[in-house]
Write a protein that holds these residues in place. Structure first.
Motif, PDB file in Angstrom:
ATOM      1  N   LEU A  80      42.356  49.721  35.832  1.00 46.17           N
ATOM      2  CA  LEU A  80      43.026  48.952  36.033  1.00 46.17           C
ATOM      3  C   LEU A  80      44.619  48.799  36.890  1.00 46.17           C
ATOM      4  N   PRO A  82      47.296  48.007  39.813  1.00 48.91           N
ATOM      5  CA  PRO A  82      47.817  47.372  40.431  1.00 48.91           C
ATOM      6  C   PRO A  82      47.737  45.557  41.222  1.00 48.91           C
ATOM      7  N   ASP A  83      46.342  46.271  41.938  1.00 49.23           N
ATOM      8  CA  ASP A  83      46.501  44.950  42.504  1.00 49.23           C
ATOM      9  C   ASP A  83      44.838  44.580  42.807  1.00 49.23           C
ATOM     10  N   ASP A  84      44.093  44.945  41.190  1.00 45.35           N
ATOM     11  CA  ASP A  84      42.931  44.949  40.275  1.00 45.35           C
ATOM     12  C   ASP A  84      42.730  43.085  40.491  1.00 45.35           C
ATOM     13  N   SER A  85      41.908  42.645  41.455  1.00 40.57           N
ATOM     14  CA  SER A  85      41.832  41.320  40.893  1.00 40.57           C
ATOM     15  C   SER A  85      40.275  41.125  39.554  1.00 40.57           C
ATOM     16  N   CYS A  86      39.992  39.975  39.017  1.00 31.72           N
ATOM     17  CA  CYS A  86      38.957  39.571  39.526  1.00 31.72           C
ATOM     18  C   CYS A  86      37.197  40.515  40.353  1.00 31.72           C
ATOM     19  N   TRP A  87      37.563  40.179  41.630  1.00 31.55           N
ATOM     20  CA  TRP A  87      36.006  40.857  42.370  1.00 31.55           C
ATOM     21  C   TRP A  87      36.381  41.991  42.400  1.00 31.55           C
ATOM     22  N   LEU A  89      37.583  44.552  40.532  1.00 29.74           N
ATOM     23  CA  LEU A  89      36.880  44.687  39.599  1.00 29.74           C
ATOM     24  C   LEU A  89      35.408  45.228  38.961  1.00 29.74           C
ATOM     25  N   HIS A 143      40.922  43.111  30.240  1.00 31.18           N
ATOM     26  CA  HIS A 143      41.647  43.719  31.112  1.00 31.18           C
ATOM     27  C   HIS A 143      42.820  42.405  31.192  1.00 31.18           C
ATOM     28  N   VAL A 145      42.336  39.208  32.244  1.00 32.47           N
ATOM     29  CA  VAL A 145      41.873  38.034  32.963  1.00 32.47           C
ATOM     30  C   VAL A 145      41.398  36.696  31.466  1.00 32.47           C
ATOM     31  N   ALA A 153      34.225  33.920  36.650  1.00 35.52           N
ATOM     32  CA  ALA A 153      34.415  35.054  37.813  1.00 35.52           C
ATOM     33  C   ALA A 153      32.712  36.401  37.632  1.00 35.52           C
ATOM     34  N   LEU A 187      32.937  37.072  49.083  1.00 33.16           N
ATOM     35  CA  LEU A 187      33.787  36.002  48.384  1.00 33.16           C
ATOM     36  C   LEU A 187      35.360  36.038  48.518  1.00 33.16           C
ATOM     37  N   THR A 188      35.217  36.897  48.672  1.00 37.92           N
ATOM     38  CA  THR A 188      37.251  37.103  49.532  1.00 37.92           C
ATOM     39  C   THR A 188      37.256  35.736  50.386  1.00 37.92           C
TER      40      THR A 188
END
Lengths: 197, 197
Positions: A80, A82-87, A89, A143, A145, A153, A187-188
């Protein structure tokens, strides 16, 4: 050990068979060829066909959709950031898992196009992807979430994966990796005000 | 005019028939009852069954999934607000279209649970939702969203709708409207860093 060797041989034979059968489906039209005809065309009996596949749809999907992709395990193993989002990952998971798919032959792309054009195959393919959802959801939860968000997601991420396969199959994207990047960028962007252009 | 009246009567009869058949499916188990048995249980012939439905799956889905929801038309008619995103437009479209669904009876919820627990029905339902995608995509494009982004957003939005139906059917959410709000909030959160918690 002998059992595992036998299992692997069986799996390899099944893959070859699936490829050969898919060529028949593409050439003659999936809905226009019966199981018996397809089996005869590749030199096996109808009974042998059903030892390897549960249906005509099963055979048509076996060679394209790696039923052996273990997305959940790949996602669980990601470090993981620091800036990881569900998208991000999910995107990294699919890119990593499907890195080997890039070199599809034109006959594999023909198969993908046939699948997307045949409602019964398209339905089955969507459903198979749905079956990949629980392991993706569990890995996202692992992770950190929250479970509900992870589930939504994973479902939406699989929809993006479907878009990517489709764009690549229809030659709208030069590679599956590029198609995946574009679908996740969509998606973003889908959360941004439309008026901002 | 007479034709339209006849069409409406036929449609209403079909709906009633679908409800009655679904009760049979729920009571006896979808996979355990044949078309002939289900038809007999509601007092029609097998031939009549097939005048109204193309398959057992078709009958089981007819009464829950409003095949008459015209999401695309609803979305096309929405007034675009300055901060509207693809997600907010899709969310408003589904909430508006499904506002009447809130008062589901417990027998309708039983049906939904049966559908989510039966792979062949689940697959068919997913596929039906996919068929709603082109009109949603076209309506998003009409609101100024680039075509590729609109397509991905529509696919992912339909996945969120599926999550909402499922949570509501499983009693995880008190209303379909609430379930929709939560699923779309999940989509927005899926773009945020996980570490932000």
């Amino acid at each position: 050990m002998p059992t595992r060797v036998r299992d692997r041989s069986r799996e390899m034979f099944r893959e070859r068979l699936a490829e050969a059968l898919s060529e028949v489906f593409v050439a003659r039209g999936f809905d226009d060829v019966t199981v018996a005809e397809a089996a005869r065309a590749v030199g096996i009996s109808r009974a042998t066909f059903f030892r390897y596949f549960s249906s005509k749809e099963d055979a048509a999907l076996a060679s394209v959709e790696g039923s052996n992709f273990d997305f959940g395990a790949v996602l669980a193993d990601l470090d993981l950031r620091p800036d990881d989002s569900c998208w991000s990952l999910l995107q990294r998971t699919f890119r990593h898992s499907l890195a080997g798919v890039g070199g599809a032959t034109s006959s594999q792309l023909d198969q993908l196009r046939m699948i997307h054009a045949t409602p019964s195959l398209r339905a089955r393919l969507s459903f198979r992807r749905l079956q990949l959802e629980p392991s993706l959801t569990a890995a996202l939860v692992g992770h950190g979430v929250p479970a509900d968000r992870a589930h939504t997601a994973a479902m939406a991420g699989l929809a993006a994966l479907e878009v990517a396969w489709e764009r690549w199959a229809l030659h709208e994207s030069p590679s599956l990796a590029r198609a995946l990047d574009e679908a996740f960028a969509d998606l973003t962007a889908a959360d941004k005000p439309i008026s901002a252009g």
